[in-house]
Design an enzyme around this catalytic site. Sequence first.
Site, mmCIF file in Angstrom:
data_model
loop_
_atom_site.group_PDB
_atom_site.id
_atom_site.type_symbol
_atom_site.label_atom_id
_atom_site.label_comp_id
_atom_site.label_asym_id
_atom_site.label_seq_id
_atom_site.Cartn_x
_atom_site.Cartn_y
_atom_site.Cartn_z
ATOM 1 N N ASP A 117 0.817 -1.215 0.000
ATOM 2 C CA ASP A 117 0.000 0.000 0.000
ATOM 3 C C ASP A 117 0.853 1.269 0.000
ATOM 4 O OD1 ASP A 117 0.995 -0.305 2.525
ATOM 5 O OD2 ASP A 117 -0.884 0.070 3.583
ATOM 6 N N GLU B 86 28.382 12.973 -23.676
ATOM 7 C CA GLU B 86 27.031 13.389 -24.061
ATOM 8 C C GLU B 86 26.776 14.830 -23.639
ATOM 9 O OE1 GLU B 86 22.407 11.874 -23.506
ATOM 10 O OE2 GLU B 86 23.947 11.237 -22.093
ATOM 11 N N ARG C 275 31.622 7.250 -23.214
ATOM 12 C CA ARG C 275 30.566 7.993 -23.884
ATOM 13 C C ARG C 275 30.663 9.451 -23.420
ATOM 14 N NH1 ARG C 275 26.726 5.037 -22.534
ATOM 15 N NH2 ARG C 275 25.753 6.067 -20.734
ATOM 16 N N ASP D 61 26.286 8.994 -16.425
ATOM 17 C CA ASP D 61 25.224 9.501 -17.299
ATOM 18 C C ASP D 61 24.093 9.931 -16.379
ATOM 19 O OD1 ASP D 61 23.075 9.858 -19.037
ATOM 20 O OD2 ASP D 61 23.670 8.220 -20.355
ATOM 21 N N GLU E 256 25.690 12.020 -28.276
ATOM 22 C CA GLU E 256 26.285 11.121 -27.285
ATOM 23 C C GLU E 256 26.902 9.866 -27.904
ATOM 24 O OE1 GLU E 256 23.475 8.866 -24.901
ATOM 25 O OE2 GLU E 256 21.813 9.958 -25.831
ATOM 26 N N ASP F 139 20.415 15.745 -19.737
ATOM 27 C CA ASP F 139 20.906 14.389 -19.997
ATOM 28 C C ASP F 139 22.367 14.529 -20.419
ATOM 29 O OD1 ASP F 139 21.330 11.755 -20.614
ATOM 30 O OD2 ASP F 139 19.904 11.671 -22.283
ATOM 31 N N HIS G 69 13.752 11.133 -23.315
ATOM 32 C CA HIS G 69 13.639 10.723 -24.712
ATOM 33 C C HIS G 69 12.363 11.371 -25.246
ATOM 34 C CE1 HIS G 69 16.260 6.914 -23.882
ATOM 35 N NE2 HIS G 69 16.971 8.008 -24.035
ATOM 36 N N HIS H 252 24.828 2.067 -30.121
ATOM 37 C CA HIS H 252 23.629 2.916 -30.168
ATOM 38 C C HIS H 252 23.832 4.068 -31.139
ATOM 39 C CE1 HIS H 252 25.704 5.956 -27.706
ATOM 40 N NE2 HIS H 252 26.113 4.962 -26.932
ATOM 41 N N HIS I 112 19.236 11.737 -29.244
ATOM 42 C CA HIS I 112 17.775 11.735 -29.248
ATOM 43 C C HIS I 112 17.270 13.114 -28.855
ATOM 44 C CE1 HIS I 112 18.066 11.645 -24.831
ATOM 45 N NE2 HIS I 112 18.972 10.695 -24.989
ATOM 46 N N TYR J 213 32.451 0.978 -26.697
ATOM 47 C CA TYR J 213 32.304 0.051 -25.573
ATOM 48 C C TYR J 213 32.986 -1.269 -25.923
ATOM 49 C CZ TYR J 213 28.613 3.495 -25.055
ATOM 50 O OH TYR J 213 27.924 4.671 -25.000
ATOM 51 N N HIS K 47 22.791 0.747 -20.039
ATOM 52 C CA HIS K 47 21.848 1.222 -19.029
ATOM 53 C C HIS K 47 22.158 0.582 -17.676
ATOM 54 C CE1 HIS K 47 18.489 2.767 -21.950
ATOM 55 N NE2 HIS K 47 19.626 3.429 -22.034
#
Length: 493
Positions: A78, A453, A451, A301, A429, A313, A405, A394, A398, A433, A284
Amino acid sequence: MTEERTDGKPDDGTESHDPDFPPAFLSFMRQGWRDTTLPVGPRPEVPNYAKRRSALSAAFPGETLVIPTGGEKVRANDTEYRFRPGSDFAYLTGDHDPDSVLVLRPNGSGHDAILYMRPRSSRENDEFFRSRHGELWVGRRHTLTEKSTELGLPTADLTELDAALAELAPGRTRVLRGFDTRVDAAVRPYDGPRAEGQPARDRELAIAISEQKLVKDEWEIAQLQDAIDATVRGFEDVARVLPADRGVSERLLEGIFALRARHDGNDVGYGSIVGAGEHATILHWVHNHGVTRPGELLLMDMGVEGANLYTADVTRVLPVNGRFTALQRQVYDIVYASQQAGIDAIRPGVKFKDVHLTCMRVLAEGLADLGLLPVSVDEAMDEKSTVYRRWTLHGFGHMLGIDVHDCSNARKETYRDGALGEGYVLTVEPGLYFQPEDDLVPEELRGVGIRIEDDVLVTNSGAVNLSAGLPRQADEVESWLAAQREAGPRLPG
């Protein structure tokens, strides 16, 4: 409008384990409460929301549009997650309360807007102290008049929504579905062709809102800049507590940034990715249960979501001990060159996919320099091959806005296959990898993920890097990290 619980009983905000209070107590609780008013006035951004509703109205003349925000989501038993309003609903109203529904009804020359909401608790019954929706549980709610004054919208009690929805003709009504099961059930889908699991007519409403969001107005750009500036401060906070000579938990760093996000904004815009060492190769990575190690890299990130829900971002990679090794720097410089090439290519009229190809070619050329490509760069870039993607995984970026996104329901021909326009905000970005178990790369590269970005505004003269407050070049990153460590830890304030 009364929501049904999974056990078939009305969701009046009470639970089966709540006590049964005697009548004398209930009567006593309803007495002796002083009335109060909230000191609200029209919010300065109200005209922006009105313009958006007018633009949406013009796209669907003569039709009723129903846009719910959604309700609280159960976290465990709850208890609920902290509520975050539906992005499209917030984009059109500015309202942040759960369960509200915006209805736009045709009036001959446009639409009349009405916001159905749960108003403040009455003191004439026990809802205000017994219900989980009540004010002694969640705090003072707006009256209908207060909410109308604040948002510049006519309002109605949520209990009136059932009757209003029952009057709507399916063939002349569009619903933003998937946010409110009560609304979805109350308005029968029009029996037309379906697209991506939704009736086509309703899908067209979602598309129209997404494509309207592609161009950011001045107020939206200011909101994004505020969120990005707070994000820069959050990265500084993290750098100031990151030891050069010993390991610390990824979750400690995640928590430091989250403190900044809650202090300077609404929350984090998405689950922070704090990847130390080989965790940086997981796109991710949100478990964040690893530990930093001197000599390895740390990929972060992260983005602050501002008070009006626009989010940053940003990704940066730091050498934990303060200096990149020669190989780390070589890979970093490839990614930096790719990102810079993408930013340089951005201007109105340029195809989104051409920015992607610009970034990817630089990465492919870097992979060739590292001796990893099994074919030439041109062969690797051929759409029948794309073998370089083994190590890039990737796209280049975006759209960014009230969602991290943003504009995700836009048609492919106006987004991924479309051209950039003035007022668009997008991320750039690129990354490389090298998985720890990848036998096609030298051992010294395995477990390295990089990366970079940034959040970029498209202007009539090109691109503006809104997140330029954080350095990107390798030398500048090292100098910045040293300066933050020298400055020492700080609390938001």
